[in-house]
Design an enzyme around this catalytic site. Structure first.
Site, short mmCIF file in Angstrom:
data_model
loop_
_atom_site.label_atom_id
_atom_site.label_comp_id
_atom_site.label_asym_id
_atom_site.label_seq_id
_atom_site.Cartn_x
_atom_site.Cartn_y
_atom_site.Cartn_z
N LYS A 284 -11.09 -3.79 -3.01
CA LYS A 284 -11.84 -2.53 -3.00
C LYS A 284 -11.09 -1.44 -3.73
O LYS A 284 -11.66 -0.54 -4.31
CB LYS A 284 -12.03 -2.05 -1.55
CG LYS A 284 -12.85 -3.00 -0.72
CD LYS A 284 -12.99 -2.47 0.71
CE LYS A 284 -12.56 -3.54 1.70
NZ LYS A 284 -13.13 -3.44 3.01
N LYS B 151 0.82 -1.21 0.00
CA LYS B 151 0.00 0.00 0.00
C LYS B 151 0.85 1.25 0.00
O LYS B 151 0.52 2.23 -0.66
CB LYS B 151 -0.96 0.01 1.20
CG LYS B 151 -2.07 -1.03 1.05
CD LYS B 151 -3.14 -0.85 2.09
CE LYS B 151 -4.22 -1.90 1.92
NZ LYS B 151 -5.19 -1.89 3.01
N LYS C 36 -5.71 -10.18 -6.64
CA LYS C 36 -6.91 -10.41 -5.81
C LYS C 36 -8.00 -9.36 -6.08
O LYS C 36 -7.69 -8.21 -6.40
CB LYS C 36 -6.53 -10.47 -4.33
CG LYS C 36 -6.28 -9.14 -3.69
CD LYS C 36 -6.21 -9.23 -2.17
CE LYS C 36 -5.93 -7.82 -1.67
NZ LYS C 36 -5.81 -7.64 -0.27
#
Ligand code: TYM
Length: 332
Positions: A200, A114, A197
């Protein structure tokens, strides 16, 4: 034998949960309510570790509660609550930060992924300390089992390490939890990029099946899912990641084994198979979406339900926090 404790959490970071959240974690949340003492938490403080719009956070927290109820979480069977309403999470979170090493926190792959996306300089400090707050979420409830998807495995390992370290240094306080991670469906992939994957924050909206999306939109997404060269419906994650992902989704929702799906679609080609996956997904999600929309019409009722859950959670959390404070020599 005493009844086992379960705890898990989900971030209210989008208007809708997706099929990866459901198959990787939430389906197990519902199943584990029976026969276990389950605590389920909407982790709104974790959501603040990235830029959030206040009105959206509020809306998404309530939408999360409505979806969890619609998916089958029962406030009678389990304790459903909001993290920010139970201040012991932050309090134990600090103790976990005092226990964790900078090096071990730096090895968390979610932080690395991230922070590299946003650039390390603009990443929030909270993104780095996030796993220690997550450890606190789990340890406050003395959880034995933590139902999550594969991407959370490393955070659960860190939690076990921190619990063990605390117990060894300061006396037995925490249960060392185990991840409850399925062998299949622990990682559902994006329909457009079937080697990454479903997420969101995914770039491709078309690759994410959302619980709150219309049945028509979801059917369209499945029918335009990326597939692989060839025609054969066969489970082979390396050669056929797209088809394998769709087989996993079909099997998890229909209950039909992957082998029997392969046999059923032998010689039929991808079009027929995708049509069947679309039917299964759409019919499964249709009543859940309808129920969530209905629950969202009465915000006050959702808020009251969450308050009641948070009050219950606080009772357990404060017992553990007191034990930890006492063991550390804090004057109570
Ligand atoms: P979050 O909010 O990103 O995701 C919620 C749950 O969904 C699972 N998941 C998936 N499973 C399979 N395939 C996918 N594509 C997929 N995407 C998401 C996640 O593994 C997770 O179980 N850090 C956590 C939230 C958290 C937590 C906790 C979890 C905070 N405190 C304490 C357990 C215990 C997170 O960001 O999950």
């Amino acid at each position: 034998m005493s009844i086992k404790r379960v705890l898990s959490g989900i971030q209210p970071t989008s208007d809708s949960f997706h099929l990866g959240n459901y198959l990787g974690a939430l389906k197990q949340w519902v199943e584990l309510q029976d026969g276990h003492d389950a605590f389920y938490c909407i982790v709104d403080l974790h959501a603040l570790s990235a830029e959030t719009e206040p009105a959206l956070l509020r809306k998404r927290t309530l939408a999360s509660a409505a979806q969890l109820l619609a998916l089958g979480i029962s406030p009678e069977k389990s304790t459903l609550f909001v993290q920010s309403q139970v201040p012991q999470h932050n309090q134990l979170g600090w103790l976990m930060e005092c226990l964790a090493g900078f090096g071990e926190a730096s090895r968390m792959t979610q932080f690395k992924d991230k922070s590299s996306k946003s650039g390390a300089d603009s990443a929030r400090v909270a993104l780095f300390t996030y796993p220690m707050l997550q450890a606190a979420d789990i340890l406050l409830y003395q959880a034995d089992l933590v139902p999550v998807g594969e991407d959370q495995r490393q955070h659960i390992e860190l939690t076990r390490d921190l619990a063990g370290r605390f117990n060894t240094r300061y006396g037995q306080v925490f249960t060392e939890p185990s991840g409850y991670i399925l062998k299949t469906a622990a990682k559902i992939n994006d329909l457009q990029e079937p080697t990454s994957k479903m997420s969101k924050s995914s770039g491709s909206v078309a690759g994410v099946i959302e619980i709150m999306d219309t049945p028509e939109a979801n059917a369209k997404k499945i029918k335009s899912a990326t597939t692989d060269a060839g025609r054969e419906v066969r489970f082979d994650e390396k050669e056929k990641p797209g088809i394998s992902n769709l087989l996993t989704i079909h099997s998890a929702l229909s209950g039909q084994s992957i082998a029997s799906l392969e046999a059923e679609f032998a010689g039929k080609g991808y079009g027929d198979f995708k049509g069947s996956v679309a039917d299964v997904v759409v019919e499964y999600l249709r009543p859940i979406r309808a129920r969530a929309l209905e629950l969202l019409e009465n915000e006050e009722q959702l808020i009251q339900m969450l308050h009641a859950g948070s009050e219950k959670a606080k009772k357990t959390a404060s017992v553990t926090l007191n034990m930890a404070y006492k063991s550390l020599g804090l004057v109570l």
